[in-house]
Design a protein around this motif. Structure first.
Motif, mmCIF file in Angstrom:
data_model
loop_
_atom_site.group_PDB
_atom_site.id
_atom_site.type_symbol
_atom_site.label_atom_id
_atom_site.label_comp_id
_atom_site.label_asym_id
_atom_site.label_seq_id
_atom_site.Cartn_x
_atom_site.Cartn_y
_atom_site.Cartn_z
ATOM 1 N N ALA A 9 0.821 -1.216 0.000
ATOM 2 C CA ALA A 9 0.000 0.000 0.000
ATOM 3 C C ALA A 9 0.849 1.258 0.000
ATOM 4 C CB ALA A 9 -0.937 0.024 1.210
ATOM 5 N N VAL A 10 0.250 2.325 -0.541
ATOM 6 C CA VAL A 10 0.673 3.701 -0.306
ATOM 7 C C VAL A 10 -0.527 4.395 0.319
ATOM 8 C CG1 VAL A 10 1.358 5.886 -1.344
ATOM 9 C CG2 VAL A 10 2.334 3.749 -2.207
ATOM 10 N N LYS A 11 -0.306 5.069 1.449
ATOM 11 C CA LYS A 11 -1.404 5.725 2.158
ATOM 12 C C LYS A 11 -1.119 7.221 2.255
ATOM 13 C CE LYS A 11 -2.542 1.644 4.933
ATOM 14 N NZ LYS A 11 -2.931 1.153 6.272
ATOM 15 N N THR A 12 -2.178 8.009 2.135
ATOM 16 C CA THR A 12 -2.046 9.469 2.203
ATOM 17 C C THR A 12 -3.011 10.022 3.233
ATOM 18 O OG1 THR A 12 -1.412 9.574 -0.128
ATOM 19 C CG2 THR A 12 -2.132 11.604 0.882
ATOM 20 N N TRP A 13 -2.453 10.777 4.195
ATOM 21 C CA TRP A 13 -3.258 11.426 5.225
ATOM 22 C C TRP A 13 -3.376 12.913 4.939
ATOM 23 C CZ3 TRP A 13 -0.190 7.275 6.315
ATOM 24 C CH2 TRP A 13 -0.711 6.254 7.139
ATOM 25 N N SER A 14 -4.493 13.496 5.361
ATOM 26 C CA SER A 14 -4.709 14.936 5.196
ATOM 27 C C SER A 14 -4.323 15.669 6.484
ATOM 28 C CB SER A 14 -6.174 15.217 4.868
ATOM 29 O OG SER A 14 -6.433 16.608 4.909
ATOM 30 N N ARG A 15 -3.540 16.715 6.324
ATOM 31 C CA ARG A 15 -3.132 17.528 7.470
ATOM 32 C C ARG A 15 -4.324 18.216 8.119
ATOM 33 N NH1 ARG A 15 -1.472 22.902 7.909
ATOM 34 N NH2 ARG A 15 0.058 23.295 9.576
ATOM 35 N N GLU A 16 -5.394 18.382 7.374
ATOM 36 C CA GLU A 16 -6.595 19.042 7.900
ATOM 37 C C GLU A 16 -7.158 18.293 9.102
ATOM 38 O OE1 GLU A 16 -10.522 19.532 5.605
ATOM 39 O OE2 GLU A 16 -9.306 21.244 4.990
ATOM 40 N N ASP A 17 -7.067 16.947 9.050
ATOM 41 C CA ASP A 17 -7.523 16.133 10.173
ATOM 42 C C ASP A 17 -6.762 14.816 10.159
ATOM 43 O OD1 ASP A 17 -8.742 14.728 12.173
ATOM 44 O OD2 ASP A 17 -10.792 15.143 11.540
ATOM 45 N N ASP A 51 -9.418 8.628 8.315
ATOM 46 C CA ASP A 51 -8.804 7.487 7.642
ATOM 47 C C ASP A 51 -8.018 7.970 6.427
ATOM 48 O OD1 ASP A 51 -9.906 5.738 9.437
ATOM 49 O OD2 ASP A 51 -11.636 5.241 8.178
ATOM 50 N N PRO A 52 -6.874 7.370 6.173
ATOM 51 C CA PRO A 52 -6.088 7.789 5.007
ATOM 52 C C PRO A 52 -6.698 7.283 3.707
ATOM 53 C CG PRO A 52 -5.067 5.888 6.030
ATOM 54 C CD PRO A 52 -6.216 6.282 6.921
ATOM 55 N N THR A 53 -6.351 7.944 2.618
ATOM 56 C CA THR A 53 -6.619 7.389 1.287
ATOM 57 C C THR A 53 -5.594 6.293 1.053
ATOM 58 O OG1 THR A 53 -7.432 9.505 0.461
ATOM 59 C CG2 THR A 53 -6.682 7.900 -1.179
ATOM 60 N N THR A 54 -6.057 5.103 0.666
ATOM 61 C CA THR A 54 -5.167 3.953 0.517
ATOM 62 C C THR A 54 -5.164 3.464 -0.916
ATOM 63 O OG1 THR A 54 -5.528 3.260 2.811
ATOM 64 C CG2 THR A 54 -4.665 1.608 1.282
ATOM 65 N N TRP A 55 -3.969 3.384 -1.502
ATOM 66 C CA TRP A 55 -3.800 2.771 -2.813
ATOM 67 C C TRP A 55 -3.137 1.411 -2.603
ATOM 68 C CZ3 TRP A 55 -2.028 8.146 -2.891
ATOM 69 C CH2 TRP A 55 -2.949 9.013 -3.507
ATOM 70 N N GLU A 56 -3.838 0.365 -2.963
ATOM 71 C CA GLU A 56 -3.324 -0.979 -2.728
ATOM 72 C C GLU A 56 -2.362 -1.408 -3.833
ATOM 73 O OE1 GLU A 56 -6.608 -3.585 -2.134
ATOM 74 O OE2 GLU A 56 -7.220 -2.616 -0.253
ATOM 75 N N LEU A 57 -1.338 -2.164 -3.449
ATOM 76 C CA LEU A 57 -0.310 -2.643 -4.368
ATOM 77 C C LEU A 57 -0.205 -4.161 -4.253
ATOM 78 C CD1 LEU A 57 2.595 -0.207 -3.366
ATOM 79 C CD2 LEU A 57 0.744 0.240 -4.961
ATOM 80 N N ALA A 58 0.462 -4.763 -5.242
ATOM 81 C CA ALA A 58 0.686 -6.202 -5.205
ATOM 82 C C ALA A 58 1.868 -6.563 -4.314
ATOM 83 C CB ALA A 58 0.920 -6.730 -6.616
ATOM 84 N N ALA A 59 2.744 -5.599 -4.042
ATOM 85 C CA ALA A 59 3.945 -5.852 -3.245
ATOM 86 C C ALA A 59 4.213 -4.629 -2.375
ATOM 87 C CB ALA A 59 5.129 -6.152 -4.162
ATOM 88 N N ALA A 60 5.436 -4.521 -1.887
ATOM 89 C CA ALA A 60 5.799 -3.379 -1.040
ATOM 90 C C ALA A 60 6.274 -2.214 -1.886
ATOM 91 C CB ALA A 60 6.892 -3.777 -0.051
#
Length: 357
Positions: free
Chosen positions: A169-177, A181-190
């Motif tokens: 995964a790559v996850k993105t959090w918003s500084r606003e809060d 929950d973060p936005t999550t982009w799922e991947l097949a590997a690391a």
């Protein structure tokens, strides 16, 4: 090695040389380009004042590696983290002063990133990322990646989002809060390396399964590129836009470099141009600010300068045991590199270099 033979232009010339006592793990320029900081595998931290050309040691080597460092966006602070689990922050007055030691023993701090707009420092902490407010001298957020250790961190250029890379995964959090929950982009590997384009429009992920993914901000479906000889270890974006409105992206995998340019046809995706020069592992890549001039540093003891990220025009040496890191001064006039035997080198723009970059 015909590409070596053709590299005979002198874009840059030697400016300064010094050394640390061990492998240079990281280098970083201050935002105004007047200071260069460096850390080593022995735990040293040193700061070069460019005007005085004096290298000041601000931490002696204690035998435990420091692996990441960086200046705050206003240049007032320098942070470093490493094997001892501590993040140390110095205030850079006339004499650097240690103002904070964030002790997270026994964690190994190998990633840190300053918010480009605020004096907030994000750093990896096992399966978490923490964010430290330097002004308030306190942790303002602890973000749980969950699936694995955090393998890389990158702030969006506007400073309002923080991306973290790790297993599947790559996850993105918003500084606003930060609690959302973060936005999550799922991947097949690391994902082992992530980087936002300077215009904030694209996010690239270099992955353990020999793939590259590129998302356009707001679109959950990435472009996928594959065929690399190993994991994609390094990413660098140019800040110059091509005719398609997207900047160039360069990746490194083992000794290879690939330049990616977005195709005008959305269905085609990104076109690749393979750059051949290095005979050993590429350790660092960086575009000169404001141009498409690319620097690549490798364990073979060469730093290659690539005009328009396509043709090598100068090869720099000075670290016989290999280079470990490379960084352009923010204004682009100077290039710094660190060596695997402690070398620190700076080159400056040559007066003979017409059309530098």
């Amino acid at each position: 090695m015909s590409s070596v033979g053709s590299a005979n232009r002198q874009l840059v010339k030697p400016f300064w040389q010094g050394s640390l006592n061990d492998y240079v793990t990281a280098i970083a320029w201050s935002p105004n380009g007047q200071r260069l900081a460096a850390s080593s595998a022995a735990g040293e931290v040193a700061v070069l004042d460019l005007k005085r050309q004096a290298l000041l040691s601000i931490q002696a080597g204690e035998g435990r590696s420091l692996d990441c460092l960086g200046f705050s966006p206003d240049g007032q602070f320098l942070a470093a983290g490493g094997q001892d689990g501590c993040v140390k922050i110095w205030r850079l007055d006339a004499e650097p002063t240690l103002i904070s030691t964030i002790d997270n023993t026994p964690a190994w701090i190998d990633r840190l990133a300053w918010n480009p707009k605020h004096n907030e420092l994000a750093f990896s902490l096992g399966r978490y990322a923490q964010i430290w407010d330097v002004e308030a001298s306190e942790v303002i957020a602890t973000l749980h990646f969950e699936a694995s250790s955090v393998l890389d961190l990158a702030w969006h250029p506007q400073g309002e989002f923080l991306a973290a890379a790790g297993h599947r995964a790559v996850k993105t959090w918003s500084r606003e809060d930060w609690n959302n929950d973060p936005t999550t982009w799922e991947l097949a590997a690391a994902s082992v390396a992530i980087a936002w384009s300077p215009n904030g429009e694209y996010l690239a992920s270099g992955n353990m399964d020999r793939t590259l993914l590129v998302w356009q901000w707001g679109n959950p479906f990435p472009w996928q590129m594959q065929g690399f000889p190993g994991k994609v270890r390094q990413l660098s974006w140019s800040d110059v836009l091509t005719k398609t409105g997207a900047p160039l992206l360069v990746t490194s995998s083992q000794e290879g470099l690939v330049v990616w340019a977005k195709h005008p046809d959305e269905s085609v995706g990104w076109g690749a141009n393979v750059l051949n020069l290095h005979e050993e592992m590429v350790q660092a890549i960086a575009f000169q600010p404001g141009t498409a001039l690319l620097a690549s540093a490798a364990s073979d003891g060469w730093v290659g300068l690539w005009q328009q990220a396509s043709k090598v025009v100068q090869i720099l040496e000075g670290a016989p045991q290999g280079f470990s890191c490379v960084a352009w001064q923010p204004g682009g006039q100077k290039l710094a590199a660190g060596g695997q035997n402690g070398e620190l080198l700076i080159w400056s723009e040559s007066s003979r270099a017409k059309g530098f970059g």
